[in-house]
Design an enzyme around this catalytic site. Structure first.
Site, short mmCIF file in Angstrom:
data_model
loop_
_atom_site.label_atom_id
_atom_site.label_comp_id
_atom_site.label_asym_id
_atom_site.label_seq_id
_atom_site.Cartn_x
_atom_site.Cartn_y
_atom_site.Cartn_z
N ASN A 1 54.11 -18.60 -3.56
CA ASN A 1 53.12 -18.02 -4.46
C ASN A 1 52.44 -16.88 -3.71
OD1 ASN A 1 50.99 -17.38 -6.10
ND2 ASN A 1 49.94 -19.37 -5.93
N LYS B 1 50.32 -14.84 -4.79
CA LYS B 1 48.97 -14.59 -5.29
C LYS B 1 48.77 -13.08 -5.51
CE LYS B 1 47.57 -18.89 -3.19
NZ LYS B 1 46.52 -19.72 -2.62
N HIS C 1 46.99 -23.12 -11.73
CA HIS C 1 46.65 -23.09 -10.31
C HIS C 1 45.13 -23.26 -10.18
CE1 HIS C 1 46.07 -21.69 -6.20
NE2 HIS C 1 47.36 -21.92 -6.01
N GLU D 1 43.06 -21.77 -8.45
CA GLU D 1 42.33 -20.50 -8.44
C GLU D 1 42.10 -20.00 -9.87
OE1 GLU D 1 44.88 -18.55 -5.62
OE2 GLU D 1 44.11 -19.86 -4.05
N GLU E 1 48.29 -29.72 -5.19
CA GLU E 1 47.64 -28.85 -4.22
C GLU E 1 46.17 -29.25 -4.09
OE1 GLU E 1 49.92 -24.89 -3.85
OE2 GLU E 1 48.51 -24.65 -5.48
N GLY F 1 44.71 -22.45 1.73
CA GLY F 1 44.22 -21.30 2.49
C GLY F 1 43.26 -21.66 3.61
N SER G 1 48.37 -24.98 2.74
CA SER G 1 48.55 -24.72 4.18
C SER G 1 49.90 -25.23 4.71
CB SER G 1 47.39 -25.30 4.99
OG SER G 1 46.18 -24.66 4.63
P1 13P Z 1 48.28 -21.64 1.19
O1 13P Z 1 49.70 -22.00 1.56
O2 13P Z 1 47.90 -20.25 1.61
O3 13P Z 1 47.31 -22.68 1.63
O4 13P Z 1 48.20 -21.60 -0.42
C1 13P Z 1 48.64 -22.70 -1.13
C2 13P Z 1 48.68 -22.34 -2.57
O5 13P Z 1 47.66 -22.21 -3.21
C3 13P Z 1 50.00 -22.11 -3.19
O6 13P Z 1 49.90 -22.06 -4.58
#
Ligand code: 13P
Length: 240
Positions: free
Chosen positions: A8, A10, A92, A94, A159, A165, A204
């Site tokens: 992803n 983002k 997601h 976010e 997740e 992150g 992560s």
């Molecule tokens: P990270 O791997 O940067 O922690 O992000 C995970 C994520 O949100 C994937 O959709």
């Protein structure tokens, strides 16, 4: 079922960066796992051209519930498909947090994605406070119940918000317990059909922890954020 390693990206990736991530994937060779990249919408068509003829699949990061219409700034599932996507990430955290997406909206997006021929990847996960309070399975159970239609045939990504992150990966024990819970929840609701739903872990995931996370029972692959922006790291995860 083969494991899926999904990236992803983002809101990262201008034209040159997208090409720099996608091009090395062409030389990945046989991995024993499936690969998917989800670039920002502006790069889907370009990445699809780069990866044409390769086994690497392409996905979007969100879609609207409607096929088309007066929805300024939105993208429909049909548009993602038209640009070269076969998958779409939905719900997601976010988007749930920053755009107020509810389970009900996510479910409507799942229906739209499937109607357009895309495989939905539905994200669920609890916050740190919810886990501290012991509510993690309650929260994830509610998200699954509300976000999945009764005929769901897609992919789930667990997740935990506190692992996204942050570099703070969930322990193998946390992942095992949650993935078992999700597997049992899917079996209760969908019966035998639920067995073909993969459950990815995200949060992560790095080359250093990928092998142990991917070995946890009921983990069907990984949804990788930061580390998917580097083709070398993404492929190391896929080979872990
Ligand atoms: P990270 O791997 O940067 O922690 O992000 C995970 C994520 O949100 C994937 O959709």
């Amino acid at each position: 079922m083969r494991q899926l390693i999904a990236g992803n990206w983002k809101m990262f990736g201008l034209t040159q960066e997208a090409a720099a991530i996608a091009t090395p994937l062409l030389a990945a060779g046989p991995l024993g796992r499936d690969l998917l990249v989800c670039p920002p919408a502006t790069q889907i068509a370009a990445v699809a051209r780069i990866l044409a003829g390769s086994p690497v699949a392409i996905g979007g990061q969100d879609c609207h519930t409607e096929v088309q219409g007066a929805h300024t700034g939105d993208i429909s599932a049909a548009m993602l498909r038209d640009a070269g996507a076969s998958h779409v990430i939905l719900g997601h955290s976010e988007r749930r947090q920053n755009h107020g997406e509810t389970d009900e909206l996510v479910q409507a997006k799942v229906r739209a994605a499937v109607a357009a021929g895309l495989t939905p990847i539905v994200c669920v996960g609890e916050s740190d406070a919810e886990r501290q309070a012991g509510w993690e399975t309650g929260v994830v159970g509610k998200q699954l119940k509300g976000s999945l239609p009764d005929d769901f045939a897609g992919i789930i990504a667990y997740e935990p918000l506190w692992a996204i992150g942050t570099g703070r990966t969930a322990t193998e024990g946390d992942v095992a317990a949650m993935h078992r819970f999700i597997r049992e929840t899917l079996a209760r609701r969908f019966g035998a059909a639920g067995e073909s739903i993969s459950i990815l872990y995200g949060g992560s995931v790095r080359p250093a922890n990928a092998a142990s996370l991917l070995a946890v029972p009921h983990v069907g692959g990984a949804l990788v954020g930061g580390a998917s922006l580097n083709a070398g790291q993404f492929l190391e995860i896929a080979r872990a």
